[in-house]
Scaffold this motif. Structure first.
Motif, PDB file in Angstrom:
ATOM      1  N   GLN A 176       0.829  -1.200   0.000  1.00 35.23           N
ATOM      2  CA  GLN A 176       0.000   0.000   0.000  1.00 35.23           C
ATOM      3  C   GLN A 176       0.867   1.255   0.000  1.00 35.23           C
ATOM      4  OE1 GLN A 176      -3.507   0.101  -0.291  1.00 35.23           O
ATOM      5  NE2 GLN A 176      -2.833   2.174  -0.834  1.00 35.23           N
ATOM      6  N   ASN A 201       0.629   4.214  -2.739  1.00 36.59           N
ATOM      7  CA  ASN A 201       0.361   5.603  -2.378  1.00 36.59           C
ATOM      8  C   ASN A 201       1.220   6.594  -3.161  1.00 36.59           C
ATOM      9  OD1 ASN A 201      -1.520   4.805  -0.465  1.00 36.59           O
ATOM     10  ND2 ASN A 201      -0.115   4.973   1.267  1.00 36.59           N
ATOM     11  N   ARG A 227       0.667   7.140   5.514  1.00 40.53           N
ATOM     12  CA  ARG A 227      -0.649   7.716   5.769  1.00 40.53           C
ATOM     13  C   ARG A 227      -1.186   7.157   7.083  1.00 40.53           C
ATOM     14  NH1 ARG A 227      -3.689   7.718  -0.175  1.00 40.53           N
ATOM     15  NH2 ARG A 227      -2.015   8.828  -1.300  1.00 40.53           N
TER      16      ARG A 227
END
Length: 292
Positions: free
Chosen positions: A142, A146, A230
């Motif tokens: 992930q 991103n 994040r």
């Protein structure tokens, strides 16, 4: 909730799974646990979530069995000389009266400063501070997703230097490493089991990008971490005594929050593959392979 035999699989958010009804005597379940770790990055088993014969899931025999699903058991670290309960299960103590600080406050992949990093870790909480000490995870696939397409493409051709000594200096332990260990890995690697791209840069041990000036390297690494990290995509585990947490050291990055004062005693078993090397990911349509 899905089941395999008696194994119950509970999906976590933003990623990871919790397992209950674990029976480590079942070859079918052991195969499925291995698959689940590589597919999800983190597996959590609560204190009453399983057993290995007559042994509960947090017993040393169970921890060794779990770690053995992912590689050879390894009991070595050049800085943290762990106490042993069986010669393979490491006893890690921090804070309280130990004099050892809670210093793991940067996201990292274990032993990325080594040519053959650890494959997976099994960690169990035995003594926990009254507050704090959560273990947090970021999914490396992930993190890669991103990034902007342009930055992803740029990283495909870049390698990075990882340093044990500089990593410990970053967590306020500059005098703990007398002999540095360094390794170079691709910035984006291919997961050895699933084949997905993984960001293999971390803010703890990655010190520079190969072939760039210090200024260029620092600027690009800052851009990468700004885009990749994040807070809403972090899985943060709040420990209960006897919890067992397993993580894929290639598929996730982790940290233990350094926000506690009381004694934290964890039992850990590390698995590795001495022949495994990081492999460069070459893009969505690329077929070439390159190992570092």
């Amino acid at each position: 909730m899905k089941t395999l035999s008696t194994l119950a699989v509970h999906q976590l958010k933003p990623f990871g799974v919790k397992l209950t009804n674990v029976d480590l005597n079942s070859p079918e379940q052991c195969d499925r646990i291995r698959e689940l770790l590589y597919e999800n990055g983190v597996v959590i088993i609560p204190p009453d979530g399983g057993s290995f014969g007559d042994q509960p899931i947090q017993a040393d025999a169970s921890l060794l069995k779990l770690a053995g699903l992912f590689g050879k058991i390894e009991n070595y670290h050049p800085v943290n000389a762990p106490k042993d309960s069986t010669g393979k299960v490491q006893i890690l103590e921090t804070m309280g009266d130990t004099g050892i600080p809670a210093d793991s406050f940067l996201f990292h992949s274990d032993m990325s400063w080594r040519m053959n990093p650890s494959r997976a870790s099994v960690l169990c909480g035995f003594i926990l501070p009254p507050n704090g000490g959560n273990t947090c995870f970021q999914n490396a696939n992930q993190m890669y997703r991103n990034l902007s397409p342009e930055l992803r493409e740029q990283l495909h051709g870049i390698s990075a230097l990882h340093s044990l000594q500089k990593g410990y200096a970053r967590v306020n332990r500059p005098d703990d490493v007398t002999n540095d260990v360094q390794a170079i890995h691709p910035a984006v690697i291919k997961h050895p089991d699933t084949g997905v791209p993984l960001l293999y840069l971390n803010s703890n041990f990655t010190v520079s990008l190969v072939g760039m000036s210090e200024e260029e390297s620092t600027e690009l690494l800052n851009r990468v971490f700004e885009q990749a990290n994040r807070p809403d995509q972090v899985l943060c585990h709040s420990w209960t005594k006897g919890d067992v947490v397993i993580w894929d050291n290639f598929g996730v990055q982790h940290l233990a929050r350094a926000d506690y004062l009381g004694l934290r005693r964890m039992h850990r078993v590390v698995a590795h593959d001495p022949d495994l090397r990081t492999e460069r990911y070459v893009g969505e349509t690329g077929d070439a392979k390159e190992t570092i």
